[in-house]
Enzyme design. Structure first.
Site, PDB file in Angstrom:
ATOM      1  N   TRP A  63      51.665 -62.583 -85.198  1.00 23.34           N
ATOM      2  CA  TRP A  63      51.686 -63.494 -86.344  1.00 23.34           C
ATOM      3  C   TRP A  63      50.308 -63.550 -86.975  1.00 23.34           C
ATOM      4  O   TRP A  63      49.324 -63.097 -86.391  1.00 23.34           O
ATOM      5  CB  TRP A  63      52.253 -64.876 -85.989  1.00 23.34           C
ATOM      6  CG  TRP A  63      51.629 -65.618 -84.830  1.00 23.34           C
ATOM      7  CD1 TRP A  63      50.838 -65.117 -83.837  1.00 23.34           C
ATOM      8  CD2 TRP A  63      51.781 -67.011 -84.543  1.00 23.34           C
ATOM      9  NE1 TRP A  63      50.497 -66.098 -82.941  1.00 23.34           N
ATOM     10  CE2 TRP A  63      51.056 -67.274 -83.353  1.00 23.34           C
ATOM     11  CE3 TRP A  63      52.463 -68.061 -85.144  1.00 23.34           C
ATOM     12  CZ2 TRP A  63      50.986 -68.556 -82.787  1.00 23.34           C
ATOM     13  CZ3 TRP A  63      52.390 -69.318 -84.573  1.00 23.34           C
ATOM     14  CH2 TRP A  63      51.664 -69.566 -83.406  1.00 23.34           C
ATOM     15  N   ASN A  64      50.261 -64.098 -88.204  1.00 26.47           N
ATOM     16  CA  ASN A  64      49.028 -64.110 -88.989  1.00 26.47           C
ATOM     17  C   ASN A  64      48.783 -65.496 -89.576  1.00 26.47           C
ATOM     18  O   ASN A  64      49.728 -66.269 -89.783  1.00 26.47           O
ATOM     19  CB  ASN A  64      49.136 -63.139 -90.170  1.00 26.47           C
ATOM     20  CG  ASN A  64      49.378 -61.711 -89.733  1.00 26.47           C
ATOM     21  OD1 ASN A  64      48.547 -61.115 -89.072  1.00 26.47           O
ATOM     22  ND2 ASN A  64      50.534 -61.162 -90.084  1.00 26.47           N
ATOM     23  N   HIS A  71      48.455 -69.519-107.447  1.00 21.42           N
ATOM     24  CA  HIS A  71      48.816 -68.594-108.537  1.00 21.42           C
ATOM     25  C   HIS A  71      48.365 -67.173-108.205  1.00 21.42           C
ATOM     26  O   HIS A  71      47.625 -66.549-108.934  1.00 21.42           O
ATOM     27  CB  HIS A  71      48.244 -69.095-109.862  1.00 21.42           C
ATOM     28  CG  HIS A  71      48.792 -70.430-110.237  1.00 21.42           C
ATOM     29  ND1 HIS A  71      49.708 -70.626-111.261  1.00 21.42           N
ATOM     30  CD2 HIS A  71      48.599 -71.650-109.682  1.00 21.42           C
ATOM     31  CE1 HIS A  71      50.033 -71.906-111.313  1.00 21.42           C
ATOM     32  NE2 HIS A  71      49.371 -72.553-110.365  1.00 21.42           N
ATOM     33  N   HIS A  75      54.217 -64.947-108.910  1.00 20.13           N
ATOM     34  CA  HIS A  75      54.235 -66.389-108.648  1.00 20.13           C
ATOM     35  C   HIS A  75      54.964 -67.180-109.715  1.00 20.13           C
ATOM     36  O   HIS A  75      55.218 -66.689-110.806  1.00 20.13           O
ATOM     37  CB  HIS A  75      52.813 -66.929-108.433  1.00 20.13           C
ATOM     38  CG  HIS A  75      51.969 -66.984-109.660  1.00 20.13           C
ATOM     39  ND1 HIS A  75      51.189 -65.939-110.078  1.00 20.13           N
ATOM     40  CD2 HIS A  75      51.750 -67.979-110.552  1.00 20.13           C
ATOM     41  CE1 HIS A  75      50.534 -66.273-111.172  1.00 20.13           C
ATOM     42  NE2 HIS A  75      50.866 -67.520-111.502  1.00 20.13           N
ATOM     43  N   ASP A  77      55.074 -70.695-111.994  1.00 23.14           N
ATOM     44  CA  ASP A  77      54.249 -71.752-112.608  1.00 23.14           C
ATOM     45  C   ASP A  77      55.139 -72.969-112.866  1.00 23.14           C
ATOM     46  O   ASP A  77      56.149 -72.873-113.590  1.00 23.14           O
ATOM     47  CB  ASP A  77      53.707 -71.318-113.973  1.00 23.14           C
ATOM     48  CG  ASP A  77      52.573 -70.303-113.922  1.00 23.14           C
ATOM     49  OD1 ASP A  77      52.091 -69.958-112.828  1.00 23.14           O
ATOM     50  OD2 ASP A  77      52.166 -69.847-115.016  1.00 23.14           O
ATOM     51  N   HIS A  81      51.434 -77.679-113.693  1.00 20.13           N
ATOM     52  CA  HIS A  81      50.263 -76.789-113.741  1.00 20.13           C
ATOM     53  C   HIS A  81      49.392 -77.089-114.959  1.00 20.13           C
ATOM     54  O   HIS A  81      48.180 -76.924-114.902  1.00 20.13           O
ATOM     55  CB  HIS A  81      50.755 -75.342-113.768  1.00 20.13           C
ATOM     56  CG  HIS A  81      49.688 -74.293-113.868  1.00 20.13           C
ATOM     57  ND1 HIS A  81      48.492 -74.353-113.197  1.00 20.13           N
ATOM     58  CD2 HIS A  81      49.660 -73.117-114.570  1.00 20.13           C
ATOM     59  CE1 HIS A  81      47.775 -73.268-113.470  1.00 20.13           C
ATOM     60  NE2 HIS A  81      48.448 -72.522-114.313  1.00 20.13           N
ATOM     61  N   HIS A 210      51.264 -71.422-121.486  1.00 18.31           N
ATOM     62  CA  HIS A 210      51.057 -72.509-120.544  1.00 18.31           C
ATOM     63  C   HIS A 210      51.219 -73.850-121.257  1.00 18.31           C
ATOM     64  O   HIS A 210      51.977 -74.727-120.810  1.00 18.31           O
ATOM     65  CB  HIS A 210      49.678 -72.415-119.895  1.00 18.31           C
ATOM     66  CG  HIS A 210      49.572 -71.309-118.885  1.00 18.31           C
ATOM     67  ND1 HIS A 210      49.379 -69.988-119.214  1.00 18.31           N
ATOM     68  CD2 HIS A 210      49.646 -71.334-117.536  1.00 18.31           C
ATOM     69  CE1 HIS A 210      49.340 -69.257-118.114  1.00 18.31           C
ATOM     70  NE2 HIS A 210      49.496 -70.049-117.076  1.00 18.31           N
TER      71      HIS A 210
HETATM   72  C1  23J Z   1      44.655 -71.350-115.077  1.00 14.72           C
HETATM   73  C2  23J Z   1      44.022 -71.240-116.306  1.00 14.72           C
HETATM   74  C3  23J Z   1      44.395 -70.275-117.192  1.00 14.72           C
HETATM   75  C4  23J Z   1      45.435 -69.418-116.841  1.00 14.72           C
HETATM   76  C5  23J Z   1      46.092 -69.517-115.605  1.00 14.72           C
HETATM   77  C6  23J Z   1      45.681 -70.480-114.738  1.00 14.72           C
HETATM   78  C7  23J Z   1      47.218 -68.611-115.236  1.00 14.72           C
HETATM   79  O1  23J Z   1      47.451 -67.610-115.855  1.00 14.72           O
HETATM   80  C8  23J Z   1      48.163 -68.940-114.159  1.00 14.72           C
HETATM   81  O2  23J Z   1      48.350 -68.151-113.220  1.00 14.72           O
HETATM   82  O3  23J Z   1      48.820 -69.957-114.269  1.00 14.72           O
HETATM   83  S1  23J Z   1      45.937 -68.189-117.994  1.00 14.72           S
HETATM   84 MN    MN Z   2      50.214 -69.163-112.793  1.00 12.69          MN
END
Ligand code: 23J
Ligand code: MN
Length: 260
Positions: A63-64, A71, A75, A77, A81, A210
């Protein structure tokens, strides 16, 4: 023989008439991580350390331990976030209703355009062209932008960082409100390291995928692969993030079911 929908589903899986496609990238120390300006906080790269490997540290088990940012790699979001999504109820990895983790997908192939222009932005006009061919994007669907960017297996080529920032394709700032408000999608998925284009820090608003997607309680999927194996419509995605309490996202084994 039962003929309810799940019995038919089980039979379709067993007979191979439904196939399962892995839309996830392998997760290891070489996995590319988003690079923000040095004055900002950093996401940890993926790190793994053996605890035992059938040896003196554990004679019968392997195991690890691992660590990484939420992120990292392929992944999910969550709305929490982004500051624009922070006040929605059930907006984090542990609280999003699980029904949301199974949803259909529309796949828009712009790999040809991206081969000619790494800064290609998908516009509402191009999506309306796609809709004339494949039908209107149904409410509650994922929109996945197929760019073949995941074929850039070298991390430097994948991040494509230049003096003036990263050059990676993504959604045009006008497309995000169109998808969130006029199509009521469940979220947006990209093959790039994040859901936004590499130059999106310059857009108005900055990082529209985002700010507007999460500001509309929608989700994101980043670092997808194998989108070239999906049909334009008809795939079902399975996208549960880890149940991190108040998590903003998590590495995710994204699966697609397709009709063979
Ligand atoms: C934090 C700030 C800017 C970005 C991101 C995260 C991501 O792309 C992310 O993985 O959510 S652009
Ligand atoms: Mn992300």
């Amino acid at each position: 023989m039962e003929d309810n929908v799940l019995a038919r589903f089980a039979q379709a899986l067993a007979s191979g008439s439904i196939r399962v496609i892995d839309l996830s990238q392998p997760l290891n120390a070489a996995t590319a991580v988003i690079q923000l300006p040095p004055e900002l906080g950093k996401s940890w790269p993926f790190h793994i350390e053996e605890i035992s490997h059938y040896d003196s540290r554990g004679p019968a088990w392997y195991w690890n331990n691992f660590s990484c940012g939420e992120h990292t790699g392929t992944h999910f979001d969550a709305p929490v976030h982004w500051v624009s999504g922070k006040d929605y109820p059930r907006n984090a990895t542990d609280s999003i209703p699980v029904e949301k983790f199974v949803a259909p997908a529309c796949v828009i192939d712009v790999s040809r355009e991206v081969a000619a222009d790494p800064d290609f932005l998908l516009t509402p006009k191009r999506v309306e062209e796609w809709e004339r061919q494949h039908g209107r994007i149904p409410a509650g669907s994922w929109v996945l932008m197929r760019t073949d960017w995941s074929k850039r297996t070298d991390a430097a080529a994948f991040l494509n960082m230049k003096e003036d920032g990263s050059h990676v394709p993504g959604p045009h700032p006008d497309l995000v409100p169109f998808l969130a408000k006029e199509r009521n999608v469940i979220g947006w998925g990209s093959e790039g390291v994040g859901t936004d284009a590499g130059q999106a820090f310059r857009f108005e608003p900055p990082f529209p995928c985002h700010s507007i997607m999460h500001g509309s309680n929608k989700f994101g999927l980043a670092s997808l692969t194998n989108l070239d194996k999906l049909p334009p419509t008809g795939a079902i995605l399975i996208t549960p993030p880890l149940k991190i309490v108040n998590g903003s996202g998590s590495p995710c084994r994204v699966l697609a079911l397709i009709s063979a």
